[in-house]
Design a protein around this motif. Structure first.
Motif, PDB file in Angstrom:
ATOM      1  N   ILE A  90       0.812  -1.223   0.000  1.00 27.89           N
ATOM      2  CA  ILE A  90       0.000   0.000   0.000  1.00 27.89           C
ATOM      3  C   ILE A  90       0.847   1.276   0.000  1.00 27.89           C
ATOM      4  O   ILE A  90       0.656   2.156  -0.870  1.00 27.89           O
ATOM      5  CB  ILE A  90      -1.004   0.002   1.174  1.00 27.89           C
ATOM      6  CG1 ILE A  90      -2.078  -1.065   0.937  1.00 27.89           C
ATOM      7  CG2 ILE A  90      -1.662   1.380   1.323  1.00 27.89           C
ATOM      8  CD1 ILE A  90      -3.053  -1.221   2.099  1.00 27.89           C
ATOM      9  N   PRO A  91       1.787   1.472   0.948  1.00 25.24           N
ATOM     10  CA  PRO A  91       2.540   2.737   0.961  1.00 25.24           C
ATOM     11  C   PRO A  91       3.329   2.988  -0.319  1.00 25.24           C
ATOM     12  O   PRO A  91       3.359   4.122  -0.822  1.00 25.24           O
ATOM     13  CB  PRO A  91       3.485   2.569   2.166  1.00 25.24           C
ATOM     14  CG  PRO A  91       2.858   1.517   3.011  1.00 25.24           C
ATOM     15  CD  PRO A  91       2.194   0.584   2.059  1.00 25.24           C
ATOM     16  N   THR A  92       3.950   1.946  -0.869  1.00 25.09           N
ATOM     17  CA  THR A  92       4.790   2.127  -2.046  1.00 25.09           C
ATOM     18  C   THR A  92       3.966   2.400  -3.293  1.00 25.09           C
ATOM     19  O   THR A  92       4.337   3.243  -4.122  1.00 25.09           O
ATOM     20  CB  THR A  92       5.690   0.900  -2.263  1.00 25.09           C
ATOM     21  OG1 THR A  92       6.320   0.552  -1.033  1.00 25.09           O
ATOM     22  CG2 THR A  92       6.772   1.200  -3.289  1.00 25.09           C
ATOM     23  N   LEU A  97       1.664   6.493  -7.218  1.00 27.89           N
ATOM     24  CA  LEU A  97       0.499   7.228  -7.708  1.00 27.89           C
ATOM     25  C   LEU A  97       0.623   8.722  -7.436  1.00 27.89           C
ATOM     26  O   LEU A  97       0.270   9.559  -8.277  1.00 27.89           O
ATOM     27  CB  LEU A  97      -0.772   6.674  -7.061  1.00 27.89           C
ATOM     28  CG  LEU A  97      -1.139   5.232  -7.437  1.00 27.89           C
ATOM     29  CD1 LEU A  97      -2.287   4.730  -6.560  1.00 27.89           C
ATOM     30  CD2 LEU A  97      -1.518   5.128  -8.909  1.00 27.89           C
ATOM     31  N   GLN A  98       1.144   9.057  -6.269  1.00 23.13           N
ATOM     32  CA  GLN A  98       1.331  10.471  -5.922  1.00 23.13           C
ATOM     33  C   GLN A  98       2.346  11.146  -6.835  1.00 23.13           C
ATOM     34  O   GLN A  98       2.299  12.358  -7.053  1.00 23.13           O
ATOM     35  CB  GLN A  98       1.754  10.594  -4.467  1.00 23.13           C
ATOM     36  CG  GLN A  98       0.640  10.268  -3.480  1.00 23.13           C
ATOM     37  CD  GLN A  98       1.131  10.106  -2.056  1.00 23.13           C
ATOM     38  OE1 GLN A  98       2.329  10.243  -1.763  1.00 23.13           O
ATOM     39  NE2 GLN A  98       0.211   9.807  -1.137  1.00 23.13           N
ATOM     40  N   GLU A 112      -6.889  -1.429  -1.636  1.00 25.17           N
ATOM     41  CA  GLU A 112      -6.632  -0.298  -0.746  1.00 25.17           C
ATOM     42  C   GLU A 112      -5.479   0.588  -1.214  1.00 25.17           C
ATOM     43  O   GLU A 112      -5.268   1.671  -0.669  1.00 25.17           O
ATOM     44  CB  GLU A 112      -6.348  -0.801   0.671  1.00 25.17           C
ATOM     45  CG  GLU A 112      -7.507  -1.570   1.299  1.00 25.17           C
ATOM     46  CD  GLU A 112      -8.784  -0.743   1.346  1.00 25.17           C
ATOM     47  OE1 GLU A 112      -8.705   0.449   1.716  1.00 25.17           O
ATOM     48  OE2 GLU A 112      -9.847  -1.285   0.988  1.00 25.17           O
ATOM     49  N   THR A 113      -4.735   0.149  -2.212  1.00 26.32           N
ATOM     50  CA  THR A 113      -3.642   0.974  -2.728  1.00 26.32           C
ATOM     51  C   THR A 113      -4.160   2.153  -3.534  1.00 26.32           C
ATOM     52  O   THR A 113      -3.456   3.147  -3.705  1.00 26.32           O
ATOM     53  CB  THR A 113      -2.709   0.153  -3.641  1.00 26.32           C
ATOM     54  OG1 THR A 113      -3.490  -0.385  -4.728  1.00 26.32           O
ATOM     55  CG2 THR A 113      -2.031  -0.980  -2.879  1.00 26.32           C
ATOM     56  N   GLY A 114      -5.392   2.024  -4.043  1.00 25.96           N
ATOM     57  CA  GLY A 114      -5.912   3.042  -4.942  1.00 25.96           C
ATOM     58  C   GLY A 114      -5.469   2.821  -6.374  1.00 25.96           C
ATOM     59  O   GLY A 114      -5.582   3.725  -7.209  1.00 25.96           O
ATOM     60  N   ARG A 115      -4.947   1.621  -6.666  1.00 25.23           N
ATOM     61  CA  ARG A 115      -4.511   1.286  -8.029  1.00 25.23           C
ATOM     62  C   ARG A 115      -5.591   1.624  -9.042  1.00 25.23           C
ATOM     63  O   ARG A 115      -6.765   1.662  -8.724  1.00 25.23           O
ATOM     64  CB  ARG A 115      -4.089  -0.191  -8.110  1.00 25.23           C
ATOM     65  CG  ARG A 115      -5.202  -1.224  -8.347  1.00 25.23           C
ATOM     66  CD  ARG A 115      -6.180  -1.302  -7.217  1.00 25.23           C
ATOM     67  NE  ARG A 115      -7.180  -2.362  -7.362  1.00 25.23           N
ATOM     68  CZ  ARG A 115      -8.431  -2.151  -7.720  1.00 25.23           C
ATOM     69  NH1 ARG A 115      -8.824  -0.948  -8.079  1.00 25.23           N
ATOM     70  NH2 ARG A 115      -9.286  -3.155  -7.734  1.00 25.23           N
TER      71      ARG A 115
END
Length: 271
Positions: A90-92, A97-98, A112-115
């Motif tokens: 998730i953090p990576t 994405l950011q 939950e990663t927002g992929r």
């Protein structure tokens, strides 16, 4: 003028495509992922983009994360990953994405990663289908051992849950869930240990593509010592797949193999 504009746009698009670099991270060294690599490279060649493909020797989330960080540091234009641990990435993935790097998941998801999107099997339905077939094989009563390559990857967990939900309310008992960490030799060893530990074992459920053949090999070796179990079926069935949130149709088939213990597992083309 119009023709010149078309030519210029074509040249711009060609330059842009040649400048793109896409990274793909699989789960382990396995014939399934070899096919994925072939597809990735073929697509890269057809589209004129640079592609980098990586898989660890066996399931290794730390190796995946290191390569993911490397792709980010090199400012790849897009990344696809099959995360062995949906939480650990998730953090990576969020970091990528950011930074404006699109990320998708394949084969196994991490919502939950927002992929951007997940492309792969509807894994819960895959396991549920296997459970329904197991009920038919055992007539609703028996003892089963589950073999898998991961206890963290979402595709494995969803298939196992679907299988258990399908056999709920029957007299089918899951004796154990064996994790070989996507190591084929270890899968064979664990299957043999299960047969020794459970002389009254009725069936195996193989979650990943290689689990079924590994279990089958042990069953064939010991079948002469297991009187009364004179038929083994491997069920190769295509599961509903999910692409951009939409489910595709499936077809089911059954292939009779050789004497041994009933086996219900994943089709050889699906990891």
């Amino acid at each position: 003028m119009r023709k010149l504009l078309v030519v210029l746009m074509t040249l711009v698009l060609a330059v842009m495509s040649l400048a793109l670099t896409i990274g793909v991270i699989g789960k382990s060294v396995h014939p399934y992922w070899s096919q994925v690599e072939q597809g990735v490279k073929a697509a890269g060649k057809a589209l004129g983009v640079d592609v980098r493909f990586f898989v660890p020797q066996k399931e290794d989330i730390n190796a995946q994360l290191q390569m993911l960080e490397s792709f980010i540091a090199q400012k790849f234009d897009g990344i696809a990953i099959a995360p062995s641990d949906p939480t650990a990435v998730i953090p990576t993935v969020k970091k990528a994405l950011q930074m404006g790097i699109p990320v998708i998941t394949l084969d196994t998801d991490s919502p939950e990663t927002g992929r951007y999107v997940y492309i792969g099997t509807d894994n819960y339905q895959a396991g549920y289908s296997a459970g329904l077939i197991m009920k038919q094989l055992l007539n609703g009563k028996g003892k089963v051992v589950i073999g898998t390559g991961s206890l963290t990857a979402m595709n494995s967990l969803q298939r196992i849950q679907g299988f258990k939900d399908a056999i709920a309310g029957t007299e089918i008992q899951v004796l154990d869930t064996l994790n070989d960490e996507e190591d084929g030799a270890r899968a064979v060893s664990l299957a043999e240990s299960a047969l020794n530990a459970h002389p009254d074992l009725d069936a195996f459920f193989g979650v990943y593509a290689y689990n079924g053949p590994s279990q089958s090999a042990r069953c064939e070796k010991c079948r002469k010592n297991r009187k009364g179990k004179d038929s083994m079926l491997r069920h190769n069935y295509r599961y509903p797949s999910v692409r951009k949130g939409r489910s595709n149709s499936s077809n089911n088939g059954t292939e009779t193999l050789h004497d041994g213990i009933p086996l219900c597992g994943n089709a050889v083309f699906d990891e």
